[in-house]
Design an enzyme around this catalytic site. Structure first.
Site, mmCIF file in Angstrom:
data_model
loop_
_atom_site.group_PDB
_atom_site.id
_atom_site.type_symbol
_atom_site.label_atom_id
_atom_site.label_comp_id
_atom_site.label_asym_id
_atom_site.label_seq_id
_atom_site.Cartn_x
_atom_site.Cartn_y
_atom_site.Cartn_z
ATOM 1 C CB CYS A 86 -0.922 0.030 1.214
ATOM 2 S SG CYS A 86 -2.035 -1.385 1.325
ATOM 3 C CG HIS A 348 -6.390 1.655 -0.169
ATOM 4 N ND1 HIS A 348 -5.245 2.254 -0.673
ATOM 5 C CD2 HIS A 348 -5.956 0.696 0.708
ATOM 6 C CE1 HIS A 348 -4.183 1.688 -0.129
ATOM 7 N NE2 HIS A 348 -4.585 0.745 0.705
ATOM 8 C CB CYS A 378 -0.556 0.531 7.725
ATOM 9 S SG CYS A 378 -2.278 0.268 7.210
#
Length: 391
Positions: A86, A348, A378
């Site tokens: 990510c 996302h 994170c």
């Protein structure tokens, strides 16, 4: 030592994976058009760049950055793929800034691209067998454990963070609800007009449509609807994570053009922001969401900046528990965190999210007359990334 400045920052609209407008637009196409627009907005010749650094995740292990460079006619410019899950595009921007600060490069395109909708499905031969395969295989981000399953982030990120920070279901739902409200308000006010590139999106019938507005935020979301959603793991006592307080699954790309301040001056370019610091860290995978919290003091220390000096924060809503934990544990004012929404609402798009966050920070800080912005998130495996900019 030269400073690394951002001279353009652009992203595509964010599509909802599989059923959204970008479901048939590949990562290769998203990367190319966004790269070309970042170059155009930079004011530099396309072959003036020393490198293209793009994050990618779950797209077959190729090198989308080089593919995009060649497709854009930048054959003399190499391309590098970055994967920190990510946080990949935060790392891409940090790496670009590092090479510029070191004097090794003068201009770099950095960002990330995610097409979950068109990502390849992999097949893995099980070691010790001749013809036994695991279908739809994904490379594990960390050794699988019951307290940190590597394919269930609702436990490894969402729930573990909520437990450690003592957060309630109501707090998580309230944050998610506000995220949607903020995103819809921003869309309606045209806030994203300066950062979004409209793209031609292929549809199932073969037609192309103009896609210009983030489609994931839900106008009809209410606290009551969020509260009515079933938790993902009802067998776990007190489990508070639902589809409503988790991030979306999305498609998008975002690219920033970075140069040395020296090159910007010599070429008459107007810097939009300066990259002051970047970092990453690791935690136990069972505390994955907390990595986005714990990276903040480290990032601020590297920049020599006090927390009170930060004007705006982007703390990715992989799950609502992550920014709520950051605000609760570090005493950050919620009013200046994700002011136009984040993962729960905008979505996302994994490898693109970090660059999207920085892009939004750049444009919003400029609207507000400047200041310091921080982006953290994170990442799979129990790690995080962070970038600090100043406008």
């Amino acid at each position: 030592m030269p400073d690394a400045v951002i001279v353009s920052a652009v992203r595509t609209p964010i599509g909802t994976a599989f059923k959204g407008t970008l479901a048939d637009t590949s990562a290769l196409e998203l990367a190319q058009v966004t790269l070309e627009e970042a170059v155009r907005r930079s004011g530099l010749d396309k072959n003036a760049f020393d490198d293209v650094v793009l994050a990618e995740s779950g797209w077959g292990g190729g090198d989308i950055a080089r593919h995009a460079a060649v497709a854009a006619g930048m054959t003399s410019v190499p391309g590098q793929a970055v994967n920190r899950h990510c946080a990949g595009s935060l790392t891409a921007v940090g790496n670009a800034a590092a090479n510029i600060r070191a004097g090794m490069d003068s201009a770099v395109l950095a960002g990330g691209v995610q097409s979950t909708s068109t990502g390849p499905l992999m097949r893995w031969r099980i070691p010790g067998t001749v013809d036994q395969f695991e279908e739809n295989w994904m490379s594990p981000s960390h050794p699988d454990r019951s307290d940190a399953p590597n394919r269930d982030m609702s436990i490894s990120v969402g729930w573990s963070t909520a437990v450690e920070a003592h957060l309630t279901r109501e707090q998580l739902d309230a944050w998610a609800f506000r995220s949607h409200q903020r995103a819809i308000t921003a869309i309606d006010a045209g806030v994203f007009a300066d950062e979004v590139l409209a793209v031609k999106a292929l549809q199932k019938d073969g037609s192309l449509i103009d896609f210009a507005v983030d489609e994931h935020p839900r106008r009809t979301t209410t606290m009551e609807k969020l509260a009515s959603l079933k938790v993902i793991h009802p067998e776990i006592e007190g489990f508070s994570i639902t589809a409503g307080n988790a991030s979306g699954i999305n498609d998008a790309a975002a690219v920033l053009a970075l140069t040395s301040d020296e090159l910007a001056r010599s070429e008459g370019l107007t810097p939009l922001a300066t990259v002051r610091a970047w970092t990453a860290l690791g935690v136990d995978p069972a505390r994955m969401g907390m990595a986005a919290v714990e990276v903040i003091p480290r990032l601020l220390a590297r920049a020599g900046v006090a927390q009170s000096d930060v004007a705006l924060w982007e703390i990715n809503e992989a799950f609502a528990s992550v920014p709520v934990a950051a605000c609760t544990l570090l005493d950050i004012d919620e009013e200046v965190v994700n002011v136009h929404g984040s993962g729960c609402s905008l979505g996302h798009p994994i490898a693109a999210s970090g660059a999207r966050m920085i892009t939004t920070l750049v444009h919003e800080l400029r609207r507000r007359g400047g200041g310091i912005g921080v982006a953290t998130m994170c990442a799979g495996g129990g790690q995080s990334g962070g970038v600090l900019i100043e406008v």
